[in-house]
Design an enzyme around this catalytic site. Structure first.
Site, mmCIF file in Angstrom:
data_model
loop_
_atom_site.group_PDB
_atom_site.id
_atom_site.type_symbol
_atom_site.label_atom_id
_atom_site.label_comp_id
_atom_site.label_asym_id
_atom_site.label_seq_id
_atom_site.Cartn_x
_atom_site.Cartn_y
_atom_site.Cartn_z
ATOM 1 C CD1 TRP A 22 8.687 28.841 15.877
ATOM 2 C CD2 TRP A 22 9.171 26.864 16.816
ATOM 3 N NE1 TRP A 22 9.767 29.029 16.698
ATOM 4 C CE2 TRP A 22 10.083 27.836 17.292
ATOM 5 C CE3 TRP A 22 9.273 25.561 17.272
ATOM 6 C CZ2 TRP A 22 11.093 27.524 18.206
ATOM 7 C CZ3 TRP A 22 10.272 25.250 18.174
ATOM 8 C CH2 TRP A 22 11.176 26.216 18.630
ATOM 9 C CD GLU A 35 5.440 33.088 19.845
ATOM 10 O OE1 GLU A 35 5.938 33.349 20.969
ATOM 11 O OE2 GLU A 35 6.002 33.406 18.778
ATOM 12 C CG LEU A 78 7.370 21.726 27.507
ATOM 13 C CD1 LEU A 78 6.224 21.765 26.515
ATOM 14 C CD2 LEU A 78 8.463 22.715 27.099
ATOM 15 N N GLY A 79 6.790 22.026 32.239
ATOM 16 C CA GLY A 79 6.364 22.775 33.418
ATOM 17 C C GLY A 79 5.180 23.690 33.125
ATOM 18 C CE1 TYR A 118 5.913 37.908 21.901
ATOM 19 C CE2 TYR A 118 5.123 35.817 22.809
ATOM 20 C CZ TYR A 118 5.952 36.512 21.944
ATOM 21 O OH TYR A 118 6.802 35.839 21.114
ATOM 22 C CG ASP A 136 9.547 38.508 23.743
ATOM 23 O OD1 ASP A 136 10.120 39.553 23.364
ATOM 24 O OD2 ASP A 136 9.962 37.363 23.451
ATOM 25 C CB CYS A 190 20.043 42.899 22.161
ATOM 26 S SG CYS A 190 20.020 44.306 23.288
ATOM 27 C CB CYS A 198 27.290 46.232 21.002
ATOM 28 S SG CYS A 198 26.318 46.251 22.533
ATOM 29 C CB CYS A 201 23.650 45.046 17.397
ATOM 30 S SG CYS A 201 21.918 45.558 17.544
ATOM 31 C CB CYS A 207 21.888 51.168 20.320
ATOM 32 S SG CYS A 207 21.696 50.523 22.000
#
Length: 359
Positions: A22, A35, A78-79, A118, A136, A190, A198, A201, A207
């Site tokens: 996508w 999405e 997919l539910g 979102y 999200d 994360c 970490c 990251c 952080c």
């Protein structure tokens, strides 16, 4: 405080963004479909569904006009089937009110059926470059750790406040990349389950949870209520190569989908045979099947099952039940994954499993 994450985050994203189908084209229809599919479903699991859906329904006009059974079959596995029903309603609005062109306006996107803050933010920023947040669960987790915040991220007030903070730092020329970068780093660095990575990251320098050694304590969420447990007895009623299915009611759980006949509670063999006879059918053999369970958002089905061989019967429509060739269900009738364990006894597979078996 959050301004300092923008440059390192985008730099990391440029070198680490996953190649996903996508992302090949930022057309609003493709962004939207992906999405909705990605809500509560793993990225790898979504890929074959996305390809199949776009192949069958390549644009908003095709989605708006798709017959419901065909639409639900495309979504099988997919539910959360109301999501795709709402997608069709939204598609019909886009076709009817906007000439088949998605509006490049956050508020108008938000007004479409099934599109929340979102999703409107994701479509708006990725497809149209709008400086709107797409917050999200991944983003909430990342930001709560960066800020070392113990606020409950399930509270709407907390989420709204973070959306406003994010909105202030979205770069004008890379709004979509920035939102995707925040989501991406929450998905693969994360992470929600297991140990956060970490050392890898790019945000570890600022952080607070990392510097204070409290990464594993965050984010904070209010504990969810326990799911209601329902016991059910599933029946595979088989007459030669034909099996019985029925359509569920148009409202409620799994509305409008097709299912294997099932009864409330755990029934013994004699009770099942009595029930089958009461429907005017003549059982020849009965075979107990293994137990299974399926978890919905608010309820858990714990199932036992029986395969019942029947004498030849005329076509019937009793209690909404009818007999069809077993393979026909795989091609035509949308059956929810809740029955996947028992569908295997019919020599068919449902939804996602069809793609996993081909790999």
């Amino acid at each position: 405080m959050l301004e300092q994450i923008v440059k390192p985050l985008l730099s990391w994203y440029d070198g680490h963004a996953r190649i996903l189908p996508w992302r090949e084209d930022n057309h609003p229809y493709r962004v939207w479909v992906s999405e909705i599919m990605l809500q509560q479903t793993r990225v790898e699991a979504v890929k074959p569904f996305f390809e199949r859906f776009l192949s069958a329904l390549p644009d908003v006009d095709a989605l708006a006009a798709c017959p419901e059974d065909d639409l639900l079959k495309l979504w099988e596995g997919l539910g959360y089937y109301n999501r795709v029903r709402n997608m069709q309603k939204a598609a019909q609005v886009v076709v009817g009110e906007y000439g088949g062109v998605f509006p490049a306006d956050y508020e108008k996107l938000l007004a479409l059926p099934g599109i929340g803050r979102y999703t409107a933010g994701a479509i708006g920023s990725i497809a149209f470059g709008l400086q709107v947040p797409a917050v999200d669960g991944n983003v909430l987790r990342v930001l709560s750790r960066v800020k070392a915040s113990y606020e409950d991220i399930l509270k709407q007030s907390v989420k709204s406040a973070l959306e406003q903070e994010v909105k202030k730092i979205i770069p004008a020329k890379r709004a979509g990349d920035f939102n995707q970068a925040l989501i991406e780093i929450g998905a693969i660095v994360c992470v929600p389950n297991g140990k956060a990575r970490c050392p890898e990251c790019p945000l570890s320098f600022c952080c607070r949870a990392f510097s204070e050694g409290i990464v594993d304590e965050l984010p904070k969420k209010k504990e969810k209520k326990e799911r209601r447990v329902e016991e059910r007895t599933v029946l595979i009623l088989r007459e030669g190569d034909r099996v019985a299915i029925r359509k569920r009611p148009s409202k409620g759980l799994l509305a409008g989908l097709y299912e294997l006949p099932n009864l409330n509670g755990y029934l013994g063999e004699e009770e099942v045979l009595d029930h089958v006879k009461s429907m005017g059918l003549s059982p020849l053999r009965i075979l107990p099947l293994a137990g299974a369970k399926h978890i919905f958002s608010h309820v858990e089905w714990r199932m036992t099952g029986y395969a019942v061989s029947l004498e030849e019967t005329e076509d019937m429509d009793q209690e909404g039940m009818f007999f069809i060739d077993a393979k026909e269900t795989e091609k035509k009738y949308p059956i929810p994954a809740a029955f996947a364990a028992y569908a295997r006894y019919m020599d068919i597979v449902l939804g996602q499993e069809k793609y996993e078996e081909r790999q």
